[in-house]
Design a protein around this motif. Structure first.
Motif, short mmCIF file in Angstrom:
data_model
loop_
_atom_site.label_atom_id
_atom_site.label_comp_id
_atom_site.label_asym_id
_atom_site.label_seq_id
_atom_site.Cartn_x
_atom_site.Cartn_y
_atom_site.Cartn_z
N ARG A 1 29.68 38.90 48.61
CA ARG A 1 28.86 39.25 47.44
C ARG A 1 29.37 38.49 46.22
NH1 ARG A 1 25.99 43.98 45.45
NH2 ARG A 1 26.46 44.39 43.25
N ASN A 2 28.46 37.97 45.44
CA ASN A 2 28.80 37.27 44.20
C ASN A 2 28.00 37.89 43.07
OD1 ASN A 2 30.01 35.48 42.48
ND2 ASN A 2 28.86 33.68 43.16
N ASP A 3 28.69 38.62 42.20
CA ASP A 3 28.05 39.40 41.14
C ASP A 3 28.44 38.83 39.79
OD1 ASP A 3 27.14 41.27 39.33
OD2 ASP A 3 27.95 43.00 40.39
N PRO A 4 27.49 38.23 39.05
CA PRO A 4 27.84 37.64 37.75
C PRO A 4 28.35 38.66 36.74
CG PRO A 4 25.46 37.75 38.03
CD PRO A 4 26.06 38.10 39.35
N ASN A 5 28.01 39.94 36.94
CA ASN A 5 28.51 40.97 36.03
C ASN A 5 30.03 41.09 36.11
OD1 ASN A 5 25.84 42.13 35.09
ND2 ASN A 5 25.64 42.37 37.31
N ASP A 6 30.62 40.66 37.24
CA ASP A 6 32.08 40.71 37.37
C ASP A 6 32.75 39.80 36.35
OD1 ASP A 6 31.99 42.50 39.46
OD2 ASP A 6 32.00 40.95 41.01
N TRP A 7 32.13 38.66 36.06
CA TRP A 7 32.70 37.76 35.05
C TRP A 7 32.76 38.47 33.69
CZ3 TRP A 7 34.49 32.65 35.32
CH2 TRP A 7 34.70 32.01 34.10
N ALA A 8 31.67 39.15 33.34
CA ALA A 8 31.64 39.88 32.06
C ALA A 8 32.68 41.00 32.05
CB ALA A 8 30.24 40.44 31.82
N ARG A 9 32.81 41.71 33.18
CA ARG A 9 33.78 42.81 33.26
C ARG A 9 35.21 42.29 33.12
NH1 ARG A 9 30.93 44.14 38.10
NH2 ARG A 9 29.32 45.73 37.78
N GLU A 10 35.53 41.25 33.89
CA GLU A 10 36.91 40.77 33.91
C GLU A 10 37.30 40.08 32.60
OE1 GLU A 10 37.62 38.51 37.48
OE2 GLU A 10 37.00 40.16 38.78
N ALA B 1 30.84 29.74 49.25
CA ALA B 1 30.84 31.21 49.18
C ALA B 1 32.26 31.76 49.23
CB ALA B 1 30.01 31.78 50.33
N TRP B 2 33.16 31.07 49.90
CA TRP B 2 34.54 31.55 50.06
C TRP B 2 35.42 31.20 48.86
CZ3 TRP B 2 36.29 34.56 54.07
CH2 TRP B 2 35.43 34.71 55.16
N VAL B 3 35.23 30.03 48.27
CA VAL B 3 36.18 29.57 47.25
C VAL B 3 35.64 29.68 45.83
CG1 VAL B 3 37.32 28.01 48.87
CG2 VAL B 3 35.44 27.14 47.47
N TYR B 4 34.35 29.99 45.66
CA TYR B 4 33.78 30.23 44.33
C TYR B 4 33.37 31.69 44.22
CZ TYR B 4 33.08 25.22 43.20
OH TYR B 4 33.26 23.89 42.92
N ASN B 5 33.53 32.26 43.03
CA ASN B 5 33.00 33.59 42.76
C ASN B 5 33.09 33.87 41.28
OD1 ASN B 5 32.74 36.73 42.89
ND2 ASN B 5 32.44 36.06 45.02
N PHE B 6 32.17 34.71 40.78
CA PHE B 6 32.26 35.13 39.38
C PHE B 6 33.45 36.05 39.15
CE2 PHE B 6 27.65 34.07 39.36
CZ PHE B 6 27.63 33.25 38.24
N SER B 7 33.98 36.63 40.23
CA SER B 7 35.12 37.54 40.13
C SER B 7 36.39 36.84 40.60
CB SER B 7 34.88 38.79 40.98
OG SER B 7 36.07 39.53 41.13
N GLN B 8 37.41 36.82 39.74
CA GLN B 8 38.69 36.26 40.13
C GLN B 8 39.30 37.06 41.28
OE1 GLN B 8 41.63 36.23 37.01
NE2 GLN B 8 42.85 34.65 38.02
N GLN B 9 39.17 38.38 41.22
CA GLN B 9 39.72 39.23 42.28
C GLN B 9 39.05 38.92 43.62
OE1 GLN B 9 39.25 43.29 41.00
NE2 GLN B 9 40.57 43.06 39.21
N SER B 10 37.74 38.69 43.60
CA SER B 10 37.04 38.40 44.85
C SER B 10 37.46 37.07 45.45
CB SER B 10 35.52 38.42 44.61
OG SER B 10 35.09 39.71 44.27
N VAL B 11 37.62 36.04 44.58
CA VAL B 11 38.07 34.75 45.09
C VAL B 11 39.42 34.90 45.78
CG1 VAL B 11 38.97 32.49 44.41
CG2 VAL B 11 36.81 33.29 43.48
N VAL B 12 40.33 35.61 45.15
CA VAL B 12 41.66 35.80 45.73
C VAL B 12 41.57 36.53 47.06
CG1 VAL B 12 43.88 36.96 45.42
CG2 VAL B 12 42.84 35.73 43.50
N ALA B 13 40.80 37.62 47.11
CA ALA B 13 40.69 38.41 48.35
C ALA B 13 40.02 37.59 49.45
CB ALA B 13 39.90 39.68 48.08
N ASN B 14 38.96 36.88 49.12
CA ASN B 14 38.22 36.12 50.14
C ASN B 14 39.07 35.01 50.74
OD1 ASN B 14 35.95 37.71 49.66
ND2 ASN B 14 35.07 36.27 48.19
N ILE B 15 39.74 34.25 49.88
CA ILE B 15 40.50 33.11 50.40
C ILE B 15 41.75 33.57 51.11
CG2 ILE B 15 41.91 32.59 48.38
CD1 ILE B 15 40.01 30.09 50.66
#
Length: 697
Positions: A653-662, A302-316
């Motif tokens: 939160r892991n939102d697959p729509n973030d991948w499409a947005r980014e 949950a911490w090191v994977y995410n559909f959002s690059q921004q979220s991965v950076v913020a979480n880690i």
């Protein structure tokens, strides 16, 4: 306590029937007799030292303990607990250790097991079998209702070998119910006799030691059957009543274990004559690949994977900040402590708030060494998390629990490699293989093993870094690249087919063979217990057909994001036409079944997909669901993973729509589903056209 209360209840009932009403109460009270056989203790502790045992007992219980230890116990029955180990380092509740009992397991069950990971041999129910077998000495009966995984688990071969050596007769009634399987196998396992709260298979077992009996152990086995729900299984048990019922119905199957100590689903002797894809135990063994690796095990997905690059950076970044503050704090209190004291000190010191940090044993070791964490932008990589599902990953040896040999396969961004990921040994799902060009998660395939096309080493490794072989091969961005296919297997293929075969041809031949329906069916039992082994086809033409099929499959599986979408019908609601929200997905669902489908017992109409409340796809070809990878249809992996989730522990939160947005591709997820329809259909056709193995003997 239940036994004593039942014992007393029987006394009350007897007294009520015997004594006059006016004297009944006093007579019942006077008739109370404690059940002296009861001992309140941790059973496994009984095999440990006397001093430790007495310290943990109530004083009034000690006499019973001593008497039981001195008694010749001949029968042990129970429903032992199932527990392999602590599942979450944040819980900070290490399992109890039993040095004497575990040493017995190490010198018996583990010593006779060829499995690499033997942790499951210290499961509580396996400890119970070891303890009970020792407790009855050379004569008696052990009867358990337990986890049934020992019947066929690869890691339990040593246990099965010892059971056959230690007991003269064994009876196993397999009640099935393994909820950790999937697909058709899950439907066959169906209900668990203990209900939905139990995910493990269940078995009733009797292990008998009869010193008067000569000859080899007799092993009797009965499988309750496929597709039975809980009530049907309990009904069968009620009808049989006892072992006599199985004898009467002539249900027992007499089993002769093979040399590998398989009881059921025994391996095919032909399989062991093939060449193994890899072997880490025998450096002299001939293999197809020089090296291979397990998939990435992070222990904090949950911490090191995410559909959002921004979220991965913020979480880690948040986690590293928390961890480094823990290092600073621990440094202040560790002075003057011995090495033995430091471990307990660290476990009591750490902040276990799961919304701030996710601990693992490796990260706790880094804390003990005062090794601080560092965020690196280049560590944010694209990875494949599940089949046809990419996410961003923070790829780092400190904050990923185990990276295995992956740094030699995917050393840095931009360096190309392809890996064939296969189901791992002991996987609960049916065998499958999938090629990827990204870092694979350990469970992209169930405990997956990754066989690469290339291996990489730094051209000038730093002091202390692992060197697999002397530098050779093509120089690529500071790394030496060479084929992972061994020279010896290349020579064997060229000699066998008298053809100018390349290592790349062999790589794709492997991929083609691993997709053969004949290979997967004939050697299904072997593939659950061993790494894949490679047959040589008899005809040269068939070698090239398998190799070309492997190339074709690789093209579809690697380029699944860019192939032409399959032309299913796309229905849009006219209530909303905002491109920024039109294609957002929360959770995809199938359509409702038609009356005909309901009559056949089908729950869904899979030709229809409700993508969201505004978009529906119709006309999905049902044969697309025949392409199964890692236990379920590829399309259903998309449905499972492309939905918004919130991790219950961390709140992330892991939102697959973030991948499409980014990626600025609003239709990415919708078109991905259509593309994987095409990939599935193409895969099915290529596999159907594969030749027979017709292997050389």
């Amino acid at each position: 306590i239940n036994i004593e209360e039942t014992f007393h209840g029987l006394q009350r009932a007897a007294a009520a029937a015997h004594f006059p009403i006016k004297n009944r109460k006093s007579e019942i009270e006077d008739s109370y007799i404690p059940f002296e056989g009861i001992v309140l203790t941790d059973t496994f502790q009984l095999s440990e030292t006397q001093g430790e045992m007495e310290e943990k007992m109530f004083p009034e219980n000690n006499a019973r303990v001593k008497r039981q230890k001195q008694s010749p116990i001949r029968v042990v029955i129970g429903n032992p607990p199932y527990s392999v180990g602590q599942g979450d380092a944040n819980a900070n509740n290490q399992n109890l250790k039993y040095p004497i009992l575990d040493e017995r397991i190490r010198t018996t069950y583990a010593a006779q097991s060829s499995a690499t990971n033997k942790n499951s041999l210290y499961d509580s129910y396996i400890r119970a079998i070891r303890w009970a077998s020792d407790r009855i000495n050379d004569k008696g009966i052990v009867g358990f209702v337990s986890n049934g995984a020992f019947i066929d688990s690869n890691a339990m071969e040593g246990l099965r070998a010892c059971l056959a050596d230690e007991f003269t007769s064994i009876y196993v009634f397999n009640l099935r119910g393994n909820a950790r399987t999937s697909g058709e196998q899950r439907r066959m396992e169906k209900g668990n006799v203990f209900g939905e709260g139990t995910r493990t298979p269940v078995a009733i077992s009797l292990f008998i030691k009869n010193p008067d009996k000569v000859g080899r152990c007799e092993l009797f086995y009965h499988d309750i059957g496929d597709y039975l729900d809980r009530e049907e299984k309990l009904g069968i048990i009620h009808t049989l009543q006892s072992l006599n019922g199985l004898h009467r119905e002539k249900k027992w199957q007499r089993i002769q274990p093979n040399a590998n100590h398989d009881w059921i689903n025994q391996r095919d002797p032909a399989f062991e004559k093939f060449v193994s894809l890899g072997d880490k135990k025998d450096d002299e063994a001939k293999t197809v690949f020089e090296s291979y690796s397990a998939g990435l095990q992070t222990n904090r997905d949950a911490w090191v994977y995410n559909f959002s690059q921004q979220s991965v950076v913020a979480n880690i970044r948040q986690m590293i900040e928390t961890y480094n503050s823990q290092v600073d704090g621990f440094e202040q209190i560790r002075l003057g402590k011995t090495k033995q004291e430091l471990q307990a000190l660290a476990e009591g010191f750490i902040d276990t708030d799961s919304k701030k940090i996710k601990w693992s044993s490796s990260l706790l070791d880094d804390l003990l060494r005062l090794r601080k964490g560092v965020f690196r932008n280049e560590a944010v990589r694209t990875a494949v998390y599940r089949p046809f599902v990419k996410e961003y990953l923070f790829y780092d040896s400190q904050f990923n629990h185990r990276v295995y040999q992956l740094p030699h396969i995917f050393p840095k961004p931009g360096i190309e490699n392809f890996v064939i990921v296969v189901s791992g040994v002991g996987a609960s799902k049916e065998f499958s293989a999938l090629m990827t060009d990204c870092i694979p998660n350990l469970h992209m395939h169930d405990t997956g093993q990754c066989f690469p096309l290339y291996l990489y080493e730094k051209d000038e490794p730093q002091e202390g870094e692992l060197i697999l072989r002397a530098a050779e091969g093509e120089l690529v961005d500071g790394y030496r690249r060479r084929s992972a296919i061994t020279d010896s297997i290349l020579a064997d293929f060229r000699a066998a087919y008298e053809a100018k075969i390349t290592k790349e041809d062999i790589f794709y031949y492997v991929y083609g063979v691993l997709h053969s329906a004949e290979y997967r069916t004939r050697f299904a039992s072997d593939l659950k217990k061993m790494l894949p082994r490679l047959p040589f086809t008899r005809e040269t033409a068939d070698f090239w057909r398998f190799s070309q099929a492997g190339r074709d499959l690789a093209q579809w599986h690697l380029n699944y994001e860019t192939v032409e979408p399959w032309p299913v019908e796309e229905h849009h609601s006219e209530l909303l036409q905002d491109p920024t929200t039109e294609f957002l997905v929360q959770k995809m669902t199938f359509g409702r079944p038609t009356p005909e489908q309901k009559a056949r017992g089908e729950k869904w109409n899979k030709s229809i997909l409700h993508y969201n409340t505004r978009i529906t796809l119709t006309g999905i070809p049902l044969e697309a669901y025949d392409y199964v990878v890692n236990g379920k249809p590829a399309l259903e992996w998309l449905m499972e993973r492309y939905q918004i989730t919130v991790d219950k522990d961390s709140g992330i939160r892991n939102d697959p729509n973030d991948w499409a947005r980014e990626h600025n591709q609003p239709r990415y997820i919708l078109d991905l589903f259509k593309r994987v329809i095409r990939v599935s259909l193409k895969t099915n056709r290529i596999v159907a056209a594969l030749p027979a193995l017709n292997e050389r003997l």
